[in-house]
Design a protein around this motif. Structure first.
Motif, PDB file in Angstrom:
ATOM      1  N   UNK A 168      11.356 -47.098  17.478  1.00  6.61           N
ATOM      2  CA  UNK A 168      11.155 -45.605  17.533  1.00  6.61           C
ATOM      3  C   UNK A 168      12.081 -45.073  16.717  1.00  6.61           C
ATOM      4  N   UNK A 169      11.705 -44.147  16.289  1.00  6.08           N
ATOM      5  CA  UNK A 169      13.426 -43.836  15.294  1.00  6.08           C
ATOM      6  C   UNK A 169      12.575 -41.913  15.160  1.00  6.08           C
ATOM      7  N   UNK A 170      13.856 -41.308  15.477  1.00  7.17           N
ATOM      8  CA  UNK A 170      14.054 -39.988  15.299  1.00  7.17           C
ATOM      9  C   UNK A 170      15.081 -39.414  14.202  1.00  7.17           C
ATOM     10  N   UNK A 171      14.462 -38.240  14.238  1.00  2.00           N
ATOM     11  CA  UNK A 171      16.365 -37.350  12.991  1.00  2.00           C
ATOM     12  C   UNK A 171      15.678 -36.164  14.085  1.00  2.00           C
ATOM     13  N   UNK A 172      17.076 -35.519  14.010  1.00  7.14           N
ATOM     14  CA  UNK A 172      17.251 -33.946  14.940  1.00  7.14           C
ATOM     15  C   UNK A 172      18.254 -33.300  14.192  1.00  7.14           C
ATOM     16  N   UNK A 173      18.359 -31.432  14.277  1.00  6.37           N
ATOM     17  CA  UNK A 173      19.474 -31.216  13.162  1.00  6.37           C
ATOM     18  C   UNK A 173      19.537 -29.444  14.747  1.00  6.37           C
ATOM     19  N   UNK A 174      20.754 -29.867  14.967  1.00  8.18           N
ATOM     20  CA  UNK A 174      20.429 -29.235  16.227  1.00  8.18           C
ATOM     21  C   UNK A 174      21.478 -27.953  15.851  1.00  8.18           C
ATOM     22  N   UNK A 175      21.270 -26.762  16.614  1.00 11.31           N
ATOM     23  CA  UNK A 175      21.959 -25.690  17.122  1.00 11.31           C
ATOM     24  C   UNK A 175      23.104 -25.674  16.434  1.00 11.31           C
ATOM     25  N   UNK A 176      23.711 -25.054  15.286  1.00 15.52           N
ATOM     26  CA  UNK A 176      24.625 -24.855  14.454  1.00 15.52           C
ATOM     27  C   UNK A 176      25.738 -23.442  15.515  1.00 15.52           C
ATOM     28  N   UNK A 177      25.634 -23.104  16.241  1.00 15.10           N
ATOM     29  CA  UNK A 177      25.802 -21.473  16.737  1.00 15.10           C
ATOM     30  C   UNK A 177      25.806 -21.403  18.235  1.00 15.10           C
ATOM     31  N   UNK A 178      25.542 -22.221  18.456  1.00 10.09           N
ATOM     32  CA  UNK A 178      25.701 -22.298  20.101  1.00 10.09           C
ATOM     33  C   UNK A 178      26.322 -23.831  20.456  1.00 10.09           C
ATOM     34  N   UNK A 179      27.356 -24.296  21.109  1.00 11.28           N
ATOM     35  CA  UNK A 179      27.176 -25.807  21.842  1.00 11.28           C
ATOM     36  C   UNK A 179      26.208 -25.995  22.452  1.00 11.28           C
ATOM     37  N   UNK A 180      26.511 -24.991  23.654  1.00  3.18           N
ATOM     38  CA  UNK A 180      25.761 -25.669  24.811  1.00  3.18           C
ATOM     39  C   UNK A 180      24.189 -25.432  24.052  1.00  3.18           C
ATOM     40  N   UNK A 181      23.570 -25.052  23.464  1.00  2.60           N
ATOM     41  CA  UNK A 181      22.348 -24.344  23.147  1.00  2.60           C
ATOM     42  C   UNK A 181      22.102 -25.897  22.195  1.00  2.60           C
ATOM     43  N   UNK A 182      23.004 -26.544  21.723  1.00  2.00           N
ATOM     44  CA  UNK A 182      22.761 -27.812  20.876  1.00  2.00           C
ATOM     45  C   UNK A 182      22.792 -28.893  22.264  1.00  2.00           C
ATOM     46  N   UNK A 183      23.806 -28.316  23.145  1.00  5.41           N
ATOM     47  CA  UNK A 183      23.498 -29.838  23.810  1.00  5.41           C
ATOM     48  C   UNK A 183      22.122 -29.503  25.181  1.00  5.41           C
ATOM     49  N   UNK A 184      21.757 -28.888  24.768  1.00  8.29           N
ATOM     50  CA  UNK A 184      20.431 -28.700  26.049  1.00  8.29           C
ATOM     51  C   UNK A 184      19.542 -29.116  24.801  1.00  8.29           C
ATOM     52  N   UNK A 185      19.444 -29.037  23.722  1.00  5.63           N
ATOM     53  CA  UNK A 185      17.887 -29.856  22.560  1.00  5.63           C
ATOM     54  C   UNK A 185      18.732 -30.916  22.608  1.00  5.63           C
ATOM     55  N   UNK A 186      19.410 -31.419  22.422  1.00  5.60           N
ATOM     56  CA  UNK A 186      19.887 -33.015  22.182  1.00  5.60           C
ATOM     57  C   UNK A 186      19.636 -33.907  23.957  1.00  5.60           C
ATOM     58  N   UNK A 187      20.343 -33.299  24.751  1.00  7.62           N
ATOM     59  CA  UNK A 187      19.622 -33.491  26.321  1.00  7.62           C
ATOM     60  C   UNK A 187      18.030 -33.615  26.408  1.00  7.62           C
ATOM     61  N   UNK A 188      17.038 -32.648  25.979  1.00 10.05           N
ATOM     62  CA  UNK A 188      15.602 -32.183  25.503  1.00 10.05           C
ATOM     63  C   UNK A 188      15.446 -33.600  24.782  1.00 10.05           C
ATOM     64  N   UNK A 189      15.774 -33.802  23.701  1.00 14.04           N
ATOM     65  CA  UNK A 189      15.308 -34.661  23.101  1.00 14.04           C
ATOM     66  C   UNK A 189      15.328 -36.099  23.776  1.00 14.04           C
ATOM     67  N   UNK A 190      16.497 -36.667  24.176  1.00 11.15           N
ATOM     68  CA  UNK A 190      16.621 -37.461  24.674  1.00 11.15           C
ATOM     69  C   UNK A 190      16.386 -38.015  26.256  1.00 11.15           C
TER      70      UNK A 190
END
Length: 275
Positions: A168-190
């Motif tokens: 199973x392989x996945x790609x993503x590009x997370x928020x560039x303007x908010x690190x807290x949002x990027x981390x939340x997106x990363x945790x949502x995916x993983x």
């Protein structure tokens, strides 16, 4: 005991060699599995300084053909970049095997429609996978938009390809303007999305996620990229914002970075093996 084994033992006894035990069959060798992460900055949108009139696609495709990865995760490409050059580059690297790609656009907050490159094509992320012809059982694809987003009009997404019975392989590009949002997106995916896909498909491991997380590895930072790595997984990064996270039933070998002339990110290769 076979006649051959009995004969071997009889010869050993006759020459005073003691007892010889027939050797076991050699263990199957682990399969090379390399993942290449590329952010190719090809939107062409005015004000994006890393855009190089499409030359990053040629550069990225040539790197794919040279390195021969099993999987490529891509950010900031236009939809036609896949059939025009990137997918043919992986086909060239693995003639006779099965190559499959899936693209997922970023989405506009105001309309919910795909974000566009300057050339009018959809803009977003993709996964390209190679599966040995003998192992190919088909693929299933998944994509989606994160529930948590920053205040910008570009809403971030993920795309996953399940090569049935292989990985199973996945790609993503997370928020560039908010690190807290990027981390939340990363945790949502993983922590949420991928376990849901695994449950739906009966996948127990062999999972690889690559992308531009817009997070750095920094143990002093609450938004440390390591904070979105689930138990049973390993993260390797490029000492900047690109990362590859993989399940620990896949063995780590090494990483390399490749300087790119036509995008502002290095090519990041993670060499793995899988049973």
């Amino acid at each position: 005991m076979s006649r051959r084994s009995a004969a071997v033992l009889a010869i050993a006894a006759a020459f005073g060699l003691g007892t010889l035990v027939p050797s076991a069959a050699p263990a199957a060798a682990a399969e090379r599995f390399w993942e290449l992460q590329l952010n190719l900055c090809n939107s062409g949108v005015p004000g994006v300084n890393c855009y190089a009139q499409g030359r990053s696609i040629i550069e990225g495709g040539d790197l794919i053909a040279r390195l021969r990865p099993n999987m490529v995760t891509l950010n900031e490409i236009c939809a036609n970049d896949l059939p025009d050059y990137l997918v043919p580059s992986l086909v060239k690297a693995w003639p006779g095997d099965r190559v499959y790609a899936q693209f997922a656009p970023a989405l506009r907050r105001d309309t919910g429609t795909p974000v566009k490159c300057a050339n009018g094509q959809d803009y977003g992320n993709a996964v390209i996978v190679r599966v040995a012809a003998a192992n190919y059982q088909g693929v299933k694809t998944y994509s989606g938009r994160y529930a948590g987003q920053d205040g910008g009009n570009e809403q971030r997404t993920y795309v996953c390809v399940y090569a049935i019975g292989d990985h199973l392989g996945c790609a993503t590009h997370l928020s560039a303007s908010s690190e807290p949002v990027a981390l939340a997106q990363c945790r949502s995916l993983l922590f949420d999305v991928i376990p849901q896909i695994r449950a739906a498909e009966g996948v127990t491991g062999k999972t690889i996620v690559g992308g531009d997380f817009n997070l750095e590895y920094d143990t002093s930072d609450p938004e440390n990229a390591q904070n979105c790595v689930p138990p049973g997984h390993i993260r390797k990064g490029d000492n900047d914002v690109q990362h590859v996270v993989f399940s620990n039933d896949i063995a780590f070998v090494s990483t390399s970075k490749y300087g790119m002339s036509h995008t502002d990110h290095d090519g990041f290769l993670v060499r793995l093996t899988k049973p």
